[in-house]
Design a protein around this motif. Structure first.
Motif: not given
Length: 338
Positions: A69-76, A118-119
């Motif tokens: 989930t963290q990686a998904f948010f970081s990517r988008h 992620h802001g």
């Protein structure tokens, strides 16, 4: 143009909401675990028919997997999140409470953490009218208000939604993440969930099978058509983050219902008229986890977004019946909760 994430985008409300937000001009990305206790083919069909034509991508993601989930948010890099992914259903929670821990508690916690890290500027999330618990039919003549007590859940599902509200407010208070909770009242319509009563009733009517009405048909539900829900959601997204409340916390809660409660037996009569079938009704006592009455006081929502769409029950059920005929022209037996 805002970039919005809709979680549970292959679900009933999620697919409709993602489509409505895309039509409103937002850039929308969806995610879904593509699992559940009803046929996954329905989820894939929602994506292909409602979202793919609008260019809304839906990625497979288990939100309870914190790292993924963290990686998904970081990517988008999302501006706002509409979190609708959840394990739904009161009665299923009686038999499988750990499904609700996984999705509704661990998954929601991961979303809160990803949003703050992620802001994300605004998190809107699904709660439920179930948080109000058991009430007598005459206990709330004006409908449930967001300020009513919610500390006596009648089901494990309701308890997880109550927990979601507490988790969201705590995150808003500690980290300043603006959050908006959405207490949905018995949403129905095309592309719905087969385990919901209105779908089961329709299938049994079409097959000439008896309907079992719990609570002797006297349960009242504030049925809310899916197009009305998406109208409210689009307006709430456009409204933006809630202002700080009296305690300085950027948090808000809204009932998403019309205050038009209908007895289940009267709901069935309307469904009979729409389908042209006569029901054979069997009455049964109240089931574990059920509540006798749900009725929304929509005052706070109307103050926030103005008057919103209200579909008459007959029209909403007609739209559902027309869709159901296309989806399954010959009804077949299904293992669902009536």
């Amino acid at each position: 143009m805002a970039h919005l994430l809709v979680t549970g985008a292959a679900g009933f409300i999620g697919a409709h909401a993602a489509a409505a937000l895309a039509r409103a001009g937002h850039r929308v990305t969806g995610c879904d675990s593509f699992n559940g206790y009803y046929p996954v083919a329905l989820k894939h069909a929602r994506v292909s028919e409602l979202l793919a034509p609008l260019g809304v991508p839906v990625e497979r993601l288990d939100l309870s997997d914190m790292a993924a989930t963290q990686a998904f948010f970081s990517r988008h890099g999302f501006d706002a999140v509409l979190h609708l992914a959840a394990q739904a259903g009161v009665r299923h929670s009686v038999q499988a409470p750990m499904d609700y821990v996984q999705s509704n508690l661990l998954g929601f916690g991961a979303v809160l953490e990803a949003c703050r890290r992620h802001g994300v500027q605004h998190l809107l999330y699904a709660s439920s009218s179930s948080v109000y618990g058991r009430r007598d039919n005459d206990a709330a003549p004006t409908g449930f208000r967001e300020t009513d007590r919610t500390d006596q859940p009648a089901s494990f599902y309701a308890a997880t939604k109550q927990a979601n509200e507490a988790m969201a407010r705590a995150t808003a208070a500690v980290h300043g993440l603006p959050v908006t909770g959405l207490r949905f009242f018995t949403v129905y319509g095309p592309w719905g969930r087969p385990d919901m009563a209105y779908w089961s009733f329709a299938q049994r009517l079409r097959r000439g099978e008896p309907l079992q009405l719990f609570g002797r048909g006297e349960l009242r539900r504030d049925f809310t058509f899916i197009d009305d829900v998406t109208d409210a959601l689009v307006r709430l997204v456009a409204r933006g983050a809630p202002p700080a409340d009296a305690e300085g916390v950027p948090s808000a809660l809204f009932n998403v219902g019309h205050h038009h409660p209908v007895r289940v037996v009267d709901f069935v009569r309307t469904l009979e008229a729409v389908l042209g079938c006569e029901a054979r009704i069997e009455f049964a006592p109240l089931q574990a986890g059920d509540v006798p009455d749900t009725s929304a006081d929509p005052t706070r929502l109307i103050e926030a977004i103005g008057p919103w769409h209200c579909t008459p029950l007959h029209d909403g059920l007609s739209a559902f019946a027309q869709w159901l005929q296309r989806w399954e022209s010959v009804p077949r037996p299904m293992l669902v909760a009536a």
